[in-house]
Enzyme design. Structure first.
Site, short mmCIF file in Angstrom:
data_model
loop_
_atom_site.label_atom_id
_atom_site.label_comp_id
_atom_site.label_asym_id
_atom_site.label_seq_id
_atom_site.Cartn_x
_atom_site.Cartn_y
_atom_site.Cartn_z
N ASN A 107 48.46 -19.07 81.23
CA ASN A 107 46.98 -19.36 81.41
C ASN A 107 46.74 -20.14 82.51
O ASN A 107 47.48 -21.05 82.89
CB ASN A 107 46.14 -19.77 80.31
CG ASN A 107 45.97 -21.10 80.07
OD1 ASN A 107 45.17 -21.62 80.77
ND2 ASN A 107 46.79 -21.87 79.48
N PHE A 140 39.63 -25.06 82.69
CA PHE A 140 38.55 -25.70 81.65
C PHE A 140 37.10 -24.98 81.88
O PHE A 140 36.36 -25.53 82.07
CB PHE A 140 38.27 -27.18 82.24
CG PHE A 140 39.53 -27.95 81.78
CD1 PHE A 140 40.56 -27.77 81.04
CD2 PHE A 140 39.41 -29.17 82.69
CE1 PHE A 140 41.56 -28.75 80.87
CE2 PHE A 140 40.55 -30.33 82.10
CZ PHE A 140 41.65 -29.82 81.37
N SER A 149 46.54 -30.52 81.52
CA SER A 149 46.32 -29.09 82.08
C SER A 149 46.98 -29.01 83.44
O SER A 149 46.63 -29.88 84.34
CB SER A 149 44.91 -28.64 82.06
OG SER A 149 44.75 -27.67 82.28
N ASN A 183 45.88 -26.56 85.48
CA ASN A 183 45.18 -25.43 86.01
C ASN A 183 43.64 -26.38 86.92
O ASN A 183 42.95 -25.70 87.17
CB ASN A 183 44.62 -24.58 85.02
CG ASN A 183 45.71 -23.92 84.48
OD1 ASN A 183 46.60 -23.65 85.11
ND2 ASN A 183 45.67 -23.77 83.23
N THR A 184 43.73 -27.61 86.44
CA THR A 184 42.83 -28.53 87.46
C THR A 184 43.32 -29.35 88.48
O THR A 184 44.28 -30.23 88.02
CB THR A 184 41.90 -29.31 86.44
OG1 THR A 184 41.13 -28.44 85.60
CG2 THR A 184 40.88 -30.26 87.30
N LYS A 227 46.98 -36.61 75.54
CA LYS A 227 47.65 -35.06 75.64
C LYS A 227 48.33 -35.10 76.86
O LYS A 227 47.77 -35.14 77.90
CB LYS A 227 46.97 -33.99 75.32
CG LYS A 227 47.58 -32.73 75.17
CD LYS A 227 46.89 -31.44 74.95
CE LYS A 227 47.66 -30.29 74.55
NZ LYS A 227 46.90 -29.23 74.02
N ASN A 281 51.43 -30.40 76.38
CA ASN A 281 50.56 -28.95 76.92
C ASN A 281 51.45 -27.97 77.47
O ASN A 281 53.09 -28.17 77.24
CB ASN A 281 49.89 -29.58 78.05
CG ASN A 281 48.38 -29.08 78.22
OD1 ASN A 281 48.49 -27.80 77.88
ND2 ASN A 281 47.39 -29.70 78.24
#
Length: 348
Positions: free
Chosen positions: A107, A111, A174, A176-177, A210, A239
């Protein structure tokens, strides 16, 4: 109905559309009665009474639409989010991919959510005394992170969500940021954890951190020390990964975080690393590639007080948590264990 019979219907849909369909179906489900604690599976972690150790990981219920219902599927707790202070659309479509041959998911959602204010209103309406344990996972808006204001966004999230959550998860892992994982560096992490603990004010809501599985030994030591220095209540390991072990699926080259079965060994190793570094000084929550009771049992024996699932549900179905809890009870009976807390870290 067996999930194996209906899974092809979900797999015929784009992965994100199938995800939204599952949310809609759960919203139609009657709200179950609170779970009765099982004397063998119940334990207290960070001052919170968990009826069983199997939780729904963040990422499934981003908006707080069904977290109050998933105990009906067998989960002892649910973590909703990630929620950011302001609404944001996330990354362009497509951004969610099934790797069926590898029993994995990639993925790059970014967010996507409707913002903390809207979610807070929903959560406040649905929160009930004696209801399920609900954690809220908070993050920073993409624009704020790019501008160096990410820490302020986390403090805002704590202020908004602390009155509503049984625990808060600070998500700095994450992939993805852009720039988010830089907050795992020691100096930035000290500043962040100082800000979020101060932002609780009179609400002593436990704060969990996390982290990513893509860590070097020095990173593990720095993160562990920062958590102890700032009295963080638990550490969630881990994660998704940006690494790519050998994969068979055609979509293996998609950018984003990899989860599911290929993450299992890496996530277990990171958990072992943190257990070796921290001992029993900080509770650990094991996430990544867990899809059956034996894997959950091994993760607990390696040092996790609790475990979380998400990607495995895609392949195993919505009642996986029930099956894992039943399997844990069978393994405990085999080993003469009366309460799950007795085996936390016995293999560390």
């Amino acid at each position: 109905m067996s999930y194996s019979l209906i899974r092809p219907l979900f797999f015929a849909l784009d992965a994100e559309r199938a995800h939204h369909l599952s949310i809609r179906l759960l919203r139609l489900m009657p709200t179950p009665a609170p779970l009765e604690p099982d004397s063998g599976l119940a334990q207290t972690v960070a001052g919170i009474a968990f009826p069983n150790p199997v939780g729904l990981a963040a990422g499934y219920d981003k908006e707080g639409l069904v977290a109050h219902k998933v105990h009906g599927l067998g989960f002892g707790f649910a973590e909703l989010g990630t929620l950011t202070p302001l609404p944001q659309p996330g990354n362009p479509l497509p951004r969610l991919f099934r790797l069926a041959e590898d029993r994995a998911v990639i993925n790059r959602m970014g967010f996507n959510n409707g913002g903390q204010a809207a979610a807070a209103e929903r959560i406040a309406k649905r929160k009930r005394p004696g209801g399920p344990v609900i954690g809220i996972n908070i993050g920073a808006n993409k624009d704020a992170t790019a501008a160096g204001r990410g820490i302020a966004d986390y403090a805002t999230g704590v202020t908004c969500m602390a009155p509503l959550a049984d625990y808060l998860t600070v998500n700095i892992s994450s992939p993805n940021t852009p720039g988010l994982r830089a907050l795992q560096d020691r100096a930035a992490l000290d500043e962040l954890l100082g800000a979020v603990t101060a932002a609780r004010g009179s609400h002593k809501t436990p704060i969990f951190l996390k982290v990513a599985p893509d860590l070097e030994p020095a990173d593990v030591e720095d993160i562990a020390a920062a958590c102890l220095d700032h009295r963080i209540d638990a550490l969630i390991v881990s994660n998704t990964t940006i690494s790519r072990p050998p994969l068979r699926s055609a979509q293996a080259g998609e950018a984003g975080g990899l989860s599911g079965a290929p993450l299992h060994d890496m996530a277990l190793e990171r958990l072992r690393d943190f257990r070796r570094t921290l001992g029993t000084r900080l509770p650990l929550i094991g996430v990544g590639g867990i899809s059956d009771a034996s894997q959950a049992y091994a993760r607990i024996r390696a040092g996790a007080s609790l475990i979380q699932l998400y990607s495995a549900l895609v392949y195993e179905g919505p009642y996986l948590a029930r099956r894992i809890n039943a399997g844990l009870k069978a393994l405990m009976a085999r080993d003469g264990v009366k309460n799950i807390s007795e085996i936390v870290g016995v293999d560390a």
